[in-house]
Design an enzyme around this catalytic site. Structure first.
Site, mmCIF file in Angstrom:
data_model
loop_
_atom_site.group_PDB
_atom_site.id
_atom_site.type_symbol
_atom_site.label_atom_id
_atom_site.label_comp_id
_atom_site.label_asym_id
_atom_site.label_seq_id
_atom_site.Cartn_x
_atom_site.Cartn_y
_atom_site.Cartn_z
ATOM 1 N N GLY A 217 0.807 -1.224 0.000
ATOM 2 C CA GLY A 217 0.000 0.000 0.000
ATOM 3 C C GLY A 217 0.836 1.268 0.000
ATOM 4 C CG HIS B 147 10.173 -0.815 -0.362
ATOM 5 N ND1 HIS B 147 8.863 -0.735 0.032
ATOM 6 C CD2 HIS B 147 10.159 -0.743 -1.723
ATOM 7 C CE1 HIS B 147 8.088 -0.599 -1.037
ATOM 8 N NE2 HIS B 147 8.854 -0.588 -2.105
ATOM 9 C CB SER C 219 -11.592 5.832 -4.724
ATOM 10 O OG SER C 219 -11.549 6.367 -6.035
#
Ligand code: PPS
Length: 280
Positions: A46, A101, A216
């Site tokens: 995400g 990350h 969205s």
């Protein structure tokens, strides 16, 4: 032979994380600011969604950016590929919102804030398998990817288990907001409110409907080119998409060439007696 090469490629990718460790000294000249925000994730959890959320919460939310990396750079990549150094990073306007990350051990420390997004590991494995297939030329089956690579941590950023466990130890740190992808799915508005409180943003209540719409899935899917890694790399190299089938009309030459350029062109043309042209 092909599977040998593939294996080598995957080993190479696996070494990326340690290559970043190796390059740590490169970002030692990074000076954190209190309003810097690092979005940290294990891949496919995400990250891009959170980049869009923070972009929407910190700007007027226009979609004029060529790629999300322009407004929310990928820190590890900037460092690893020398895309920016400390002085370039200094020039970025506040609040700087970085994607990363990196493990907790390797993330730059300072007065900044960290938003860690964790996702169900089995879902991550499936999403990562599709990413390896579509973006990294992986040809094997899901089972192969899962057993040989994902479970052994032999993927780009190492073990999902280690990454999440490592960050989870800091979930109660005052400068860490530990969120779950599933929270975003189940209660986007409530999760945005948590982010606003944590980051101390001021966002007018009336902007919420537009922000929710832009974050969205259907909206982001429609603008996928602004988020996909492939278009990110194309943008990074300065290539322009949708410019190959350009205008499809006659007369550009007349418009662009100076009279001097036209004369020298015509001189050559006349010598060769090529197909006729209108006199200029
Ligand atoms: S990456 O490659 O690490 O940057 O990938 P990352 O952005 O972390 O994760 C990609 C997955 O996030 C999903 N995604 C979203 N889900 C719901 N709503 C929105 N708006 C949204 N944006 C991205 C994306 O579809 C990937 O998950 P999967 O399961 O593959 O669909």
């Amino acid at each position: 032979m092909i599977s040998f090469l593939l294996r080598k490629l995957i080993d190479l990718l696996t070494n990326l994380a340690s290559a970043i460790d190796f390059n740590r000294s490169a970002y030692l000249d990074f000076h954190s600011r209190p309003d810097d925000i690092f979005i940290v994730t294990y891949p496919r959890s995400g990250t891009t969604w959170m980049q869009m959320i923070l972009y929407q919460l910190t700007t007027d939310g226009n979609m004029d950016f060529p790629h999300i990396s322009q407004v929310s750079p990928w820190f590890d990549r900037l460092i690893l590929y020398n895309i920016m150094d400390g002085s370039d990073l200094e020039k970025l306007p506040s609040p700087r919102i970085f994607k990363s990350h990196l493990s907790y051990k390797n993330i730059p420390k300072g007065s900044c804030k960290y938003i860690y997004v964790a996702r169900d590991g089995e879902d991550v494995a499936v999403s990562y398998f599709y990413f390896y297939t579509s973006h990294l030329n992986f040809k094997g089956t899901f089972s192969e990817f899962f057993d040989k690579y994902f479970m052994r941590g032999k993927v780009q950023f190492g073990s999902w288990f280690t990454h999440v466990a490592d960050w989870q130890q800091h979930e109660n740190d005052s400068n860490v907001l530990f969120l779950r992808y599933e929270d975003l799915i189940n209660d986007l508005k409530g999760t945005l409110q948590k982010i606003i409180n944590f980051c101390e943003f001021k966002v007018a209540e009336e902007r919420f409907p537009e922000i929710l719409e832009k974050c969205s899935y259907p909206f982001m899917k429609k603008y996928e080119n602004k988020f996909d890694h492939i278009s990110g790399m194309i943008w990074e190299k300065g290539y322009k998409q949708n410019s190959f089938i350009r205008k499809g009309q006659t007369g550009s030459g007349k418009e662009y060439l100076t009279s001097q350029q036209k004369n020298s062109f015509n001189k050559k043309l006349n010598k060769l007696n090529l197909f006729g042209r209108d006199p200029q």
